[in-house]
Scaffold this motif. Structure first.
Motif, PDB file in Angstrom:
ATOM      1  N   ASP A 208       0.861  -1.184   0.000  1.00 58.05           N
ATOM      2  CA  ASP A 208       0.000   0.000   0.000  1.00 58.05           C
ATOM      3  C   ASP A 208       0.895   1.231   0.000  1.00 58.05           C
ATOM      4  O   ASP A 208       1.381   1.666   1.047  1.00 58.05           O
ATOM      5  CB  ASP A 208      -0.945   0.032   1.210  1.00 58.05           C
ATOM      6  CG  ASP A 208      -1.918   1.220   1.112  1.00 58.05           C
ATOM      7  OD1 ASP A 208      -1.815   1.970   0.116  1.00 58.05           O
ATOM      8  OD2 ASP A 208      -2.763   1.379   2.006  1.00 58.05           O
TER       9      ASP A 208
ATOM     10  N   ASN B 128      -0.205   4.096  -1.284  1.00 56.43           N
ATOM     11  CA  ASN B 128      -1.140   5.206  -1.485  1.00 56.43           C
ATOM     12  C   ASN B 128      -0.661   6.411  -0.670  1.00 56.43           C
ATOM     13  O   ASN B 128      -0.524   6.330   0.546  1.00 56.43           O
ATOM     14  CB  ASN B 128      -2.526   4.755  -1.012  1.00 56.43           C
ATOM     15  CG  ASN B 128      -3.628   5.657  -1.495  1.00 56.43           C
ATOM     16  OD1 ASN B 128      -3.501   6.302  -2.536  1.00 56.43           O
ATOM     17  ND2 ASN B 128      -4.709   5.717  -0.744  1.00 56.43           N
TER      18      ASN B 128
ATOM     19  N   ARG C 226       4.619   4.966   4.771  1.00 55.26           N
ATOM     20  CA  ARG C 226       4.297   3.696   4.083  1.00 55.26           C
ATOM     21  C   ARG C 226       5.507   3.167   3.308  1.00 55.26           C
ATOM     22  O   ARG C 226       5.740   1.962   3.268  1.00 55.26           O
ATOM     23  CB  ARG C 226       3.100   3.904   3.146  1.00 55.26           C
ATOM     24  CG  ARG C 226       1.805   4.005   3.918  1.00 55.26           C
ATOM     25  CD  ARG C 226       0.566   4.043   3.077  1.00 55.26           C
ATOM     26  NE  ARG C 226      -0.583   3.937   3.971  1.00 55.26           N
ATOM     27  CZ  ARG C 226      -1.812   4.366   3.707  1.00 55.26           C
ATOM     28  NH1 ARG C 226      -2.076   4.929   2.553  1.00 55.26           N
ATOM     29  NH2 ARG C 226      -2.767   4.213   4.589  1.00 55.26           N
TER      30      ARG C 226
ATOM     31  N   HIS D  61      -1.870   0.606  -5.413  1.00 53.79           N
ATOM     32  CA  HIS D  61      -2.805   1.570  -6.007  1.00 53.79           C
ATOM     33  C   HIS D  61      -2.413   2.974  -5.576  1.00 53.79           C
ATOM     34  O   HIS D  61      -1.647   3.150  -4.623  1.00 53.79           O
ATOM     35  CB  HIS D  61      -4.249   1.272  -5.577  1.00 53.79           C
ATOM     36  CG  HIS D  61      -4.537   1.629  -4.147  1.00 53.79           C
ATOM     37  ND1 HIS D  61      -4.212   0.800  -3.091  1.00 53.79           N
ATOM     38  CD2 HIS D  61      -5.087   2.741  -3.596  1.00 53.79           C
ATOM     39  CE1 HIS D  61      -4.574   1.370  -1.956  1.00 53.79           C
ATOM     40  NE2 HIS D  61      -5.103   2.557  -2.226  1.00 53.79           N
TER      41      HIS D  61
ATOM     42  N   ARG E 184      -7.998   7.645  -6.153  1.00 53.90           N
ATOM     43  CA  ARG E 184      -9.249   7.076  -6.648  1.00 53.90           C
ATOM     44  C   ARG E 184      -9.551   7.722  -7.998  1.00 53.90           C
ATOM     45  O   ARG E 184      -9.339   8.940  -8.152  1.00 53.90           O
ATOM     46  CB  ARG E 184     -10.387   7.358  -5.674  1.00 53.90           C
ATOM     47  CG  ARG E 184     -10.189   6.686  -4.326  1.00 53.90           C
ATOM     48  CD  ARG E 184     -11.329   6.996  -3.387  1.00 53.90           C
ATOM     49  NE  ARG E 184     -11.117   6.355  -2.094  1.00 53.90           N
ATOM     50  CZ  ARG E 184     -11.950   6.452  -1.071  1.00 53.90           C
ATOM     51  NH1 ARG E 184     -13.056   7.164  -1.186  1.00 53.90           N
ATOM     52  NH2 ARG E 184     -11.697   5.840   0.070  1.00 53.90           N
TER      53      ARG E 184
ATOM     54  N   ARG F 146      -5.604   0.545  -9.890  1.00 56.22           N
ATOM     55  CA  ARG F 146      -6.931   1.144 -10.099  1.00 56.22           C
ATOM     56  C   ARG F 146      -7.088   1.705 -11.509  1.00 56.22           C
ATOM     57  O   ARG F 146      -8.145   2.219 -11.851  1.00 56.22           O
ATOM     58  CB  ARG F 146      -7.223   2.200  -9.020  1.00 56.22           C
ATOM     59  CG  ARG F 146      -7.401   1.543  -7.664  1.00 56.22           C
ATOM     60  CD  ARG F 146      -7.830   2.502  -6.578  1.00 56.22           C
ATOM     61  NE  ARG F 146      -7.969   1.768  -5.325  1.00 56.22           N
ATOM     62  CZ  ARG F 146      -8.258   2.328  -4.156  1.00 56.22           C
ATOM     63  NH1 ARG F 146      -8.429   3.628  -4.081  1.00 56.22           N
ATOM     64  NH2 ARG F 146      -8.374   1.585  -3.071  1.00 56.22           N
TER      65      ARG F 146
ATOM     66  N   SER G   3      -3.122  -1.958   5.294  1.00 62.95           N
ATOM     67  CA  SER G   3      -3.910  -0.720   5.315  1.00 62.95           C
ATOM     68  C   SER G   3      -4.935  -0.626   4.190  1.00 62.95           C
ATOM     69  O   SER G   3      -5.780   0.268   4.187  1.00 62.95           O
ATOM     70  CB  SER G   3      -2.978   0.499   5.283  1.00 62.95           C
ATOM     71  OG  SER G   3      -1.991   0.343   4.288  1.00 62.95           O
TER      72      SER G   3
ATOM     73  N   ARG H 297     -10.603  -3.500   1.712  1.00 65.55           N
ATOM     74  CA  ARG H 297     -11.221  -3.331   0.385  1.00 65.55           C
ATOM     75  C   ARG H 297     -11.230  -4.676  -0.361  1.00 65.55           C
ATOM     76  O   ARG H 297     -10.182  -5.319  -0.468  1.00 65.55           O
ATOM     77  CB  ARG H 297     -10.422  -2.321  -0.451  1.00 65.55           C
ATOM     78  CG  ARG H 297     -10.169  -0.984   0.230  1.00 65.55           C
ATOM     79  CD  ARG H 297     -11.419  -0.154   0.324  1.00 65.55           C
ATOM     80  NE  ARG H 297     -11.115   1.178   0.835  1.00 65.55           N
ATOM     81  CZ  ARG H 297     -11.941   1.855   1.631  1.00 65.55           C
ATOM     82  NH1 ARG H 297     -13.090   1.352   2.025  1.00 65.55           N
ATOM     83  NH2 ARG H 297     -11.617   3.063   2.039  1.00 65.55           N
TER      84      ARG H 297
ATOM     85  N   LYS I 286     -11.980  10.866   4.383  1.00 62.00           N
ATOM     86  CA  LYS I 286     -12.796   9.686   4.045  1.00 62.00           C
ATOM     87  C   LYS I 286     -13.892   9.487   5.087  1.00 62.00           C
ATOM     88  O   LYS I 286     -13.870   8.564   5.904  1.00 62.00           O
ATOM     89  CB  LYS I 286     -11.899   8.458   3.944  1.00 62.00           C
ATOM     90  CG  LYS I 286     -10.895   8.589   2.806  1.00 62.00           C
ATOM     91  CD  LYS I 286      -9.942   7.421   2.752  1.00 62.00           C
ATOM     92  CE  LYS I 286      -8.872   7.651   1.705  1.00 62.00           C
ATOM     93  NZ  LYS I 286      -7.798   6.650   1.767  1.00 62.00           N
TER      94      LYS I 286
ATOM     95  N   LYS J  34      -8.122   8.833  14.025  1.00 60.57           N
ATOM     96  CA  LYS J  34      -8.255   8.433  12.619  1.00 60.57           C
ATOM     97  C   LYS J  34      -8.543   9.683  11.803  1.00 60.57           C
ATOM     98  O   LYS J  34      -9.634  10.248  11.890  1.00 60.57           O
ATOM     99  CB  LYS J  34      -9.389   7.405  12.461  1.00 60.57           C
ATOM    100  CG  LYS J  34      -9.944   7.293  11.040  1.00 60.57           C
ATOM    101  CD  LYS J  34      -8.922   6.835  10.026  1.00 60.57           C
ATOM    102  CE  LYS J  34      -9.523   6.671   8.638  1.00 60.57           C
ATOM    103  NZ  LYS J  34      -8.972   7.613   7.648  1.00 60.57           N
TER     104      LYS J  34
ATOM    105  N   GLY K 211      -5.376   3.504   8.196  1.00 65.83           N
ATOM    106  CA  GLY K 211      -6.396   4.381   8.749  1.00 65.83           C
ATOM    107  C   GLY K 211      -7.709   3.619   8.838  1.00 65.83           C
ATOM    108  O   GLY K 211      -8.074   3.070   9.886  1.00 65.83           O
ATOM    109  N   GLY K 212      -8.413   3.546   7.716  1.00 69.05           N
ATOM    110  CA  GLY K 212      -9.711   2.864   7.676  1.00 69.05           C
ATOM    111  C   GLY K 212      -9.625   1.411   8.127  1.00 69.05           C
ATOM    112  O   GLY K 212     -10.524   0.914   8.821  1.00 69.05           O
TER     113      GLY K 212
HETATM  114  O1  LIG Z   1      -4.958   5.080   2.208  1.00 67.36           O
HETATM  115  C1  LIG Z   1      -5.705   4.141   2.478  1.00 67.36           C
HETATM  116  O2  LIG Z   1      -6.584   4.150   3.502  1.00 67.36           O
HETATM  117  P1  LIG Z   1      -6.578   5.228   4.728  1.00 67.36           P
HETATM  118  O3  LIG Z   1      -6.642   6.617   4.155  1.00 67.36           O
HETATM  119  O4  LIG Z   1      -7.809   4.869   5.492  1.00 67.36           O
HETATM  120  O5  LIG Z   1      -5.331   4.982   5.517  1.00 67.36           O
HETATM  121  C2  LIG Z   1      -5.684   2.868   1.700  1.00 67.36           C
HETATM  122  O6  LIG Z   1      -4.688   2.888   0.726  1.00 67.36           O
HETATM  123  C3  LIG Z   1      -7.037   2.575   1.066  1.00 67.36           C
HETATM  124  O7  LIG Z   1      -7.312   3.530   0.073  1.00 67.36           O
HETATM  125  P2  LIG Z   1      -8.847   3.843  -0.300  1.00 67.36           P
HETATM  126  O8  LIG Z   1      -9.506   4.396   0.937  1.00 67.36           O
HETATM  127  O9  LIG Z   1      -8.808   4.825  -1.452  1.00 67.36           O
HETATM  128  O10 LIG Z   1      -9.476   2.521  -0.701  1.00 67.36           O
END
Ligand SMILES: O=C(OP(=O)(O)O)[C@H](O)COP(=O)(O)O
Ligand SMILES: Nc1ncnc2c1ncn2[C@@H]1O[C@H](COP(=O)(O)OP(=O)(O)O)[C@@H](O)[C@H]1O
Length: 402
Positions: free
Chosen positions: A21, A23, A36, A59, A62, A116, A152, A156, A203, A325, A382-383
């Motif tokens: 991850d 991201n 990360r 990924h 989005r 993605r 993380s 999904r 989010k 969070k 996070g999520g």
């Molecule tokens: O950054 C992420 O999640 P997070 O912002 O909850 O830590 C993950 O890579 C999941 O990405 P997504 O919330 O676009 O599916």
């Protein structure tokens, strides 16, 4: 507790497909380095040292958002972290990607393009469906094993996370292993005193879903960020909707307004909303406004105000455990760091057990002069971590455990 196979169960020197991850925050098209990369570098360095041929899946962002960019910059940042060459191919499973995968040698690392960008990756569907996609079926034959290190993103049900374990030998990477252990242990902890959760970030959908499951575990929710503004909207304040061409509020409001209104109705005494918000004034400076004085939203609110931090800090001081969070504001810009840095400093100053989660939010710790060891656990999730707090299994972990 752990029932998945790890890198200890894998013979050296094989051809492996590794899901990370990576991201990351993207500012004006530039990918920002973050924790990360640091954490995943440990897994990749171990694989390199053990002579594996490594292809990386990950990924970024989005579709439709500004952070939806190629992984070419990620390959360069990863290379710096592992102090070793990392190649990149601008396909995920097309002919050029398959060619470059075939050419991998022992110790080589190749980053494949943003998952993605493939039609098969999204939306969320059952693992059985994802396993039959062309994406998974094409790549599975190129490798001896699949390694998921992306704890993380494990909440999904996307092809790169849940499809491969059904059709290949699958293992947990080092980050997956340590985050799973830490977060599962935290979810099992019991606290005698007050438990507080600081909820922010962009989010909102993720956090609101989880809040509805944590109303018995968490005594106080302190709100900020996009989620906080949506709650203010539900409480009757004229904020929490998109102005200009932003796309942060309205879609999430559509998805969550009923849940937010129900939370406010049933749990109002557990929810603390910001009493003031900050924005950029005409001179480019930070300005603050009490929420009671807002008649119409004409500016973007980018942080909670100083009064709000003064109200949140004593709640944190009285807590036995604090879970964070998401950021309370756009802390990357120092003018709007007051909420996030103020709350993190209040946590660092107390003896409470604390968890700070999120690829973005955890960056604020170093940016504002705090140390990681002032917190109980700093998660790059996070999520996923807040979902784990509810005791729910993460689908990406579940498929590894089959
Ligand atoms: O950054 C992420 O999640 P997070 O912002 O909850 O830590 C993950 O890579 C999941 O990405 P997504 O919330 O676009 O599916
Ligand atoms: N009011 C706000 N307006 C715009 N962005 C915000 C606001 N509040 C917080 N943010 C942004 O939220 C990001 C963190 O969001 P999110 O992805 O939910 O959390 P995390 O990455 O910590 O899981 C931060 O990078 C911050 O800039």
């Amino acid at each position: 507790m752990m029932t998945f196979q790890t890198l200890d169960d894998l013979d050296d020197g094989q051809r492996v497909l590794v899901r990370l991850d990576l991201n990351s925050p993207v500012e004006d098209g530039t990918v920002r380095d973050n924790r990360r990369f640091d954490r995943h570098a440990e897994t990749i360095s171990e694989l390199v040292d053990r002579g594996f041929e490594v292809a990386v899946l990950a990924h970024q962002g989005r579709p439709g958002r500004d952070d939806f960019v190629s992984l070419s910059q990620h390959a360069d940042i990863l290379a710096e972290h592992i102090d070793h060459d990392v190649d990149f191919v601008d396909e995920t499973y097309g002919p050029q990607a398959i060619h470059d995968i075939a050419a991998l040698d022992s110790g080589d690392v190749l980053v494949l393009e943003n998952t993605r960008m493939c039609d098969d990756e999204l939306p969320e569907e059952d693992p059985e469906v994802k396993a039959q996609t062309e994406f998974v079926q094409t790549l599975k034959d190129e490798f001896d094993a699949y390694i998921n290190d992306a704890y993380s993103a494990a909440h999904r049900s996307h092809a790169s996370l849940v499809g491969f374990p059904l059709v290949m030998d699958a293992y947990a990477g080092r980050v997956m292993e340590t985050e799973y252990e830490a977060n599962t242990a935290i979810a099992e902890k019991e606290f005698d005193g007050r438990v507080t959760m600081v909820v922010g970030g962009t989010k909102a959908t993720d956090v609101i879903d989880v809040m509805t499951h944590l109303d018995e575990t968490v005594d106080d929710f302190l709100l900020g960020g996009i989620a906080g503004e949506l709650f203010l909207r539900a409480a009757g304040y004229p904020v929490g909707y998109d102005i200009d061409d932003a796309n942060l509020y309205d879609e999430q409001w559509e998805q969550n307004s009923e849940k937010i209104e129900a939370m406010l109705e049933d749990h109002r005494d557990q929810i603390t909303l910001a009493v003031d918000l900050a924005y950029e004034d005409g001179a480019g400076d930070r300005a603050e406004q009490a929420v009671d004085d807002i008649e119409e939203k004409t500016v973007s609110y980018l942080d909670v105000g100083s009064e709000t931090v003064m109200e949140y800090s004593p709640v944190i001081r009285d807590s036995e455990a604090v879970f964070v969070k998401g950021a309370l504001g756009m802390f990357e810009d120092e003018r709007f760091s007051v909420g996030t840095a103020g709350v993190l400093e209040a946590i660092a100053d107390t003896d409470c057990f604390s968890v700070v989660g999120g690829g973005d939010t955890s960056r604020a710790i170093e940016m504002y002069g705090m140390e990681e060891d002032e917190f109980g656990h700093v998660s790059i999730a996070g999520g996923a971590y807040i979902r784990a707090l509810t005791g729910a299994q993460l689908v990406g972990v579940e498929v590894l455990q089959r």
